[in-house]
Design a protein around this motif. Sequence first.
Motif, short mmCIF file in Angstrom:
data_model
loop_
_atom_site.label_atom_id
_atom_site.label_comp_id
_atom_site.label_asym_id
_atom_site.label_seq_id
_atom_site.Cartn_x
_atom_site.Cartn_y
_atom_site.Cartn_z
N SER A 360 0.70 6.67 -6.21
CA SER A 360 0.34 8.09 -6.23
C SER A 360 -1.16 8.31 -6.11
N GLN A 363 -2.63 10.09 -3.09
CA GLN A 363 -2.62 11.55 -2.95
C GLN A 363 -4.00 12.16 -3.24
N SER A 374 -2.99 9.39 1.56
CA SER A 374 -1.56 9.72 1.64
C SER A 374 -0.96 9.48 3.00
N GLN A 389 4.92 7.10 -3.04
CA GLN A 389 3.73 7.65 -3.67
C GLN A 389 4.07 8.45 -4.93
N SER A 390 5.22 8.11 -5.51
CA SER A 390 5.69 8.89 -6.66
C SER A 390 5.10 8.42 -7.98
N GLN A 391 4.67 7.15 -8.05
CA GLN A 391 4.16 6.58 -9.29
C GLN A 391 2.83 5.87 -9.01
#
Length: 762
Positions: A360, A363, A374, A389-391
Amino acid sequence: MYAQTCRGARRSPGIGPLRCPTADQSCKGARMRKSIRTGAVFATALALAATGVGVASPAAGLFGEAEINPIESNLASKYWASASATGGDDTAHFAIDQDASTAWIAAAAGDALTLDLGGAYNNARKLALEFPDAGAVYQYTVEGSADGQTWSTIADESESTQARAGGVHVFTVEGTRYIRVTIQGATEGARLGITEIAVYNYLRDEMVLGADMSWVDGDTRQYWVSPLEADRGAGPHLLDVAKDRGMEFTRLRIFNEPRNEGNGAVLAVPSQGPARSLAVAEQVVDRGMQLGIDFHYADSWADPGKQPKPRAWAELPFDQLTDAVYDYTHDYVGQLIDQGTTPDKVAVGNEIIHGMMWGSEAQLSADDSAPVWSGANPGYFRNQAAVYQSQPGGGILWQYWNSEDAGERALYLESFDRFTTLLAAGISAVHDASPETKVELHAVVRNEGYDGRTGLEMTSEFWGQVLSRLEAKGLAPDYIAHSYYPEWHGSPEVMERNLQTISAAHPEYKMTVAETSYPASGANGAPMPNSTYPRTVQGQADAIQRVFQMVNDLPNHTGAGVLTWEPQRWQSMFRSVPGLTNTSEPHASIDIYNKSAATHVVEDRVFSSAGVGEELTLPSTVDVLSVADGVVSPAAVQWITTGDETATAGRVEVRGSTEFGTIVAIVDVVPTVGVEVTPRSLAGKVYLSVAVTNTYDVPVSIVVSTAYGSKTFANVAPGATVSASANSRLTAVPAGNVTVAVTGESVSETKSVSYAPFAIGG
C-alpha cells in the motif's frame, strides 16, 4: 536482472526496461536487447599483458576466437593507492601517476618511497620499477609489509653495478599493503628517484566464478563443447559444459508461484518455481558445483522496476506477511537440505534497491516521480491494486529521502523499518534452517540517482540504512552484492569506484557481482553503452574478465566472486550450431572461467644498457614464481637478436622466449665516450695513458679512475679529448681496468675499460 523489453509496456523513468514473461510465457512483439589489464607502467607492458603468467592453450573446438590470459592488474594505478617519501615527498605522487615523463625525485641517497595499496592483497606477486635516467646504475632495496611496521625484503640491489633503467621482481608477502623502495645510490650525476612503480595483482583462488543458470529448468537443448568434432567433449547437459569450462557456482532464482507477468495468471508450466528448482538443485550438486538460491519473493520477475508480492501473501497484514517470509524461506531451505542439496548461499530478495514486496505504500506516489508508485509494473500489480496494494509491504519511499518535512521523513524511515523487518525474517529463516549457509543481499548502483543524488549516493544510503538495522537485530548478511551491466550501470571504471566506495564503507562484508554479462554479437560489433569493448567473442571475454578483475582488486580481499547472468540465453556465451537441430556450442570466451587464474608469475621484462656499438649482454635466465607455493626458480631464456641492436642510440626492445611465454628486454643504447688506455714506459716506470673523447653534444665532466690515481676534467666541450697519465711507480703492472665517469645535462655514464699486463722490456 533487467531482461527483455516489451513493446507498449510502461515503466518509471530511469528504472530500466520491463521483463517479458518467463520461458514458458509468450511475449508478442518483445525484442531481446542484443546488442587488462589496467595501469601498465611501461608501453611494453601493454603489449606484454599476456606474458609472465603461463601460456594460454588454444581454445580448440570452441566457436570464434578469443585470446584469454590470466588476469593481471596494476594496483598502483588504482585511485585508492597513494605514495609518500622520506625525501622529495611533494613529488612522490608522480611515481604512480602512469606518466613516464614525471618522477619522484629523492632529496638524497637513502631516501625511500612508500606505496600504500589501500588494503591487503595476498596475490600481489610482481612489481616493476622505472628510474629517471637511462644508462645509469641504480642501487636500491625493495621491501613489502602488511602493517607498515614489519618488513620483508623483496629485492636487494644495493650493490648493483649494472646500468639499467628499471627492474622487475616477483615476490610473496602475505597480506601485502605497503611497498617501500629505498634508493641507496646511483651513478654520479644521475637523478635519484623513481619514474613509475607498478604492483601487479592476480586472481585469488577464493574468488568464486559461476553463473545464474535458472533457465536450465526445462531447457531441452543439447550443449556440447565441440559438437562438430568426433570427440564432442562435455555435454549434452548445459551444466556439463559449464562445469567442464570452469564454472564453480550455479545460482537458481525461485518464484513463489510462477505467473504471467502481464495478467498474473498461473503458468501451466511453473518454471523456476519451488518444486522444479528442487530438481535443478540436484543436477547442480550432482556435478560438484556450488549452489546458490535467489528468492525473488514474487510470482514473477523482481528487479528495481518491480517487486510484487506473491499472490498468496498479497492481502496479508504486515505481521502475517513477515511470518510468511520466515515460514516459506525456512521450509524451502529445509527441503533443499533434506534432499542432500544444502545451499552454499541464499539471496534474500533480488535487486532490492527499491525494497521488495511492495504494497500500500505505493499509493503514496500518484505518478512515476518515485520508483515505488501505484502504477508500477508488473501489470497485475497495477491492474489488481485492490489485491496487491491493499496492505503495507517493503517498498522504500525514496521520494521522501531529502524531505525536510518531519512527517515525510518519518514515512521514509518507516519504509526502511518495514523493508528490513522482511529481510530479517528471511535471514533468520536461513540461519535457523541451515546455519552453515551464507546469506547475501543484492542491490544495484543505478547509473543515475534519484532526486538530485547520484546512483552511488543512493546505494550508499541504502546500505547504511539497511545494514545498521540488521546489525542491530543481530541478523547482518554475509555478502552484499550488486548487478553490473554497462548499459544501465556505467563504465567499468565507474563500477569499480562504486564497489570500492561501498566496500570501504562496510569492510566487514564480502562483496560480489551477482549478475553481469556482455554480448558477443550485434550492432555491427559496436560497444555497448558505457563500454569500450566490441560486441565480439573477444570483446565478450575481455568485458566479463574486467568484472572479475574489479572484484578481485577490492582491498582487503573483500571481493568474493562474480556470476554471469543466464549465459546460455542473455547476451549469450553460446550459439546455435548451424546444421544441427537443437544444439548449442560455447563461444571461445567461455574459457575466462578456467584461464583467468595465473599458475606462474614471471619476470617478464628485464632492463639493460649498452653503449653505441658495444656488445649486447642479456641474462640467460629470468625468475619465475609458482603461485601455488611461492617458490621462485630460474627459467632459461632464448633471446632473438639481430646483432645490430646497439647500432644507434635510443631504447630498443629485444624479445625472448621461455617455457612460460614471451620475455622482453628493454635496452637503453646510450652514447658513450671514447676511451683509449695505453700502458707505456717513462723514466723506468710504467705509466697508464688514458685518452677520453666527449662524444656527447653537451659539455661534460669526466673523472678518470685507475688503481694508481684519478683525475677530474671539468666542462669538457663536445668533441674534445682529454688525457690523463697515471704513474704506477712499478716496472710491471698486472691486467686491470680504468673507470671513466661522465656527467652532464641529461648525461650520466660510467664506463670501464680493461688493459693487459705490461712490463718494461717485456
